[in-house]
Design a protein around this motif. Sequence first.
Motif, short mmCIF file in Angstrom:
data_model
loop_
_atom_site.label_atom_id
_atom_site.label_comp_id
_atom_site.label_asym_id
_atom_site.label_seq_id
_atom_site.Cartn_x
_atom_site.Cartn_y
_atom_site.Cartn_z
N MET B 1 12.35 12.52 -43.94
CA MET B 1 13.36 11.27 -44.69
C MET B 1 12.48 9.94 -44.35
O MET B 1 12.57 9.24 -43.11
CB MET B 1 14.53 11.13 -44.09
N ARG B 4 14.00 6.11 -43.17
CA ARG B 4 14.67 6.35 -41.77
C ARG B 4 15.27 5.04 -41.55
O ARG B 4 16.28 4.62 -41.13
CB ARG B 4 14.03 6.91 -40.70
N LEU B 8 19.06 3.47 -41.01
CA LEU B 8 19.71 3.14 -39.79
C LEU B 8 20.21 1.77 -39.99
O LEU B 8 21.44 1.55 -39.51
CB LEU B 8 18.61 3.20 -38.73
N GLN B 73 21.41 12.09 -48.19
CA GLN B 73 21.84 13.37 -47.63
C GLN B 73 21.66 13.70 -46.35
O GLN B 73 21.07 14.37 -45.69
CB GLN B 73 20.75 14.28 -48.49
N VAL B 75 22.84 14.62 -42.32
CA VAL B 75 23.40 15.83 -41.79
C VAL B 75 23.67 15.30 -40.17
O VAL B 75 23.41 14.46 -39.87
CB VAL B 75 22.32 16.75 -41.34
N ALA B 76 24.36 16.35 -39.57
CA ALA B 76 24.51 16.31 -38.21
C ALA B 76 25.31 14.74 -37.88
O ALA B 76 26.25 14.41 -38.47
CB ALA B 76 23.39 16.41 -37.27
N SER B 77 24.59 14.01 -36.93
CA SER B 77 25.20 12.81 -36.11
C SER B 77 25.27 11.70 -37.29
O SER B 77 26.27 11.14 -37.51
CB SER B 77 24.62 12.32 -35.10
N ASP B 78 24.27 11.80 -38.35
CA ASP B 78 24.11 10.94 -39.31
C ASP B 78 25.50 10.97 -40.29
O ASP B 78 25.93 9.99 -40.72
CB ASP B 78 22.82 10.81 -40.20
N ARG B 80 28.20 12.53 -39.63
CA ARG B 80 29.47 12.25 -38.91
C ARG B 80 29.58 10.65 -39.09
O ARG B 80 30.74 10.41 -38.97
CB ARG B 80 29.34 12.75 -37.56
N GLY B 213 31.16 15.62 -32.24
CA GLY B 213 31.03 16.63 -33.31
C GLY B 213 32.39 17.70 -33.07
O GLY B 213 32.39 18.65 -33.71
#
Lengths: 272, 219
Positions: B1, B4, B8, B73, B75-78, B80, B213
């Motif tokens: 990515m 990034r 952020l 796109q 994933v995971a903590s991003d 959430r 999570g």
Amino acid sequence: MSAIQTVVKEKQKLSLDKDVQEESIISAKGLNLWYGNDQALKNINLEIPEKQVTAIIGPSGCGKSTFLKTVNRMVELVPIVKINGNIDYHGVNIFDSKVNLVELRSSVGMVFQKPNPFPKSIFDNIAFGPRVHGIKKKAELTKIVEKSLRASGLWDEVKDRLGESALGLSGGQQQRLCIARCLAVEPEVILMDEPTSALDPKSTLKVEELIQELKEKYSIIIVTHNMQQAARISDKTAFFLNGEVVEFDNTDKIFSNPTDKRTEDYITGRFG
Amino acid sequence: MPMRGGFLAELRELKEEIMLLGSMVEKAFEDVLTAIENEDVAKFNEIIKNDKKVNSLELDINEKATLLIAKQQPVASDLRNIIVALKISSDLERVGDLAVDMAKAAQRMDRMSYFKDYQSDLMAMATKTSKMMREVLIAYQQGNVIEAQHIANVDDEVDEAYGQFVKSIFTIKIDDKETAEQVTQMAFIARYIERIADYCTNIAEWIIYEVNGERFDLN
């Protein structure tokens, strides 16, 4: 304990045993691999489930392609390779001297990053493997060719030009031809090394859909740099880093809430 | 990515917008309470009018979050972070609506002084809720799971205060239509405050999900 309880317990035990049997078709146990003095795989322990898609992700040089090539012992074509540890396939260590390499490689087929059809007709590409295995009869070969092309979703596109050169197909078609060629020798496991990285989005989608269909009959291990692809098509995901398996879990878990911080950092693009 | 750094920054902006939404809603709630206390009828209209800004900010947050999902796109903590941003902004917008409902109910009460005996109980409950609101926003900003859990516990106290309040106002002797209307509106206001505390608890649950999570039903 009542008779019914005993029966229930026995059944539970049986289904438990069945689960264990069904669960893994390939298991790597304490696998280490060196290219000369460089250790590329470090104590890999992985249980590859049967008839599921297992994705291997990780940054370049993490050992994921090496692992893939070790599963059908192609890695041994590199002369300086040293291996210890086991990879059990149906409970038999593939490094055992009694293992027949030709049989292993037809049971564990491989599809590469770049489609690599032979400069032959579409028909001959698919018939190549079965011919090597001694099938000579045209009728039988024709049956295999049709079956394999149907399974790879290519039949309707090429059925009227089986005699034409495979090199005339589009990149996406060529890759599906290579998958059909792999299916023609009736493998159980298909290894795929970044099979869509050279394809456009539409062909990628077709190959991904094909992988979903193929897992009904085959166990698939796919190495991919495309994390969305791993998330879309795999059931299990292994994250490799510096030759080690950092995390191996259900794909849903890996991409929603991974356990290891390094996995989280990698899949969210913090490094790699 | 490769994007990034920009991504952020966009996630941070999203959180800042939610903090802004939170402070607008918090102010609406505080204002409606002060207006009830001071019988400041003019203030009610202002609170009702201001809710449009809350709604439009929530829509803006929704749009930004949707675009981030489409373009990055995550994933995971991003992922959430963004899902939780959507959830919390929607909860906050509902709190804004409840502040408006309180203002409208208060408008329908024209003899608030009649209830002075009960108002202090209502305000005690409101003060607890308002504290929950303030603290849950700080916990969200800091990703503070322990604080989020603590805030959710206060919801029990609000629920109890609500139950007692409703019981007490229903002892009022209703001998005319007007008193019936006043008591009903007072009960509504209390109910709205109790709902706001519930939304604060929801937000606390989302904070825990964002960080760990895992989904917890705190209340």
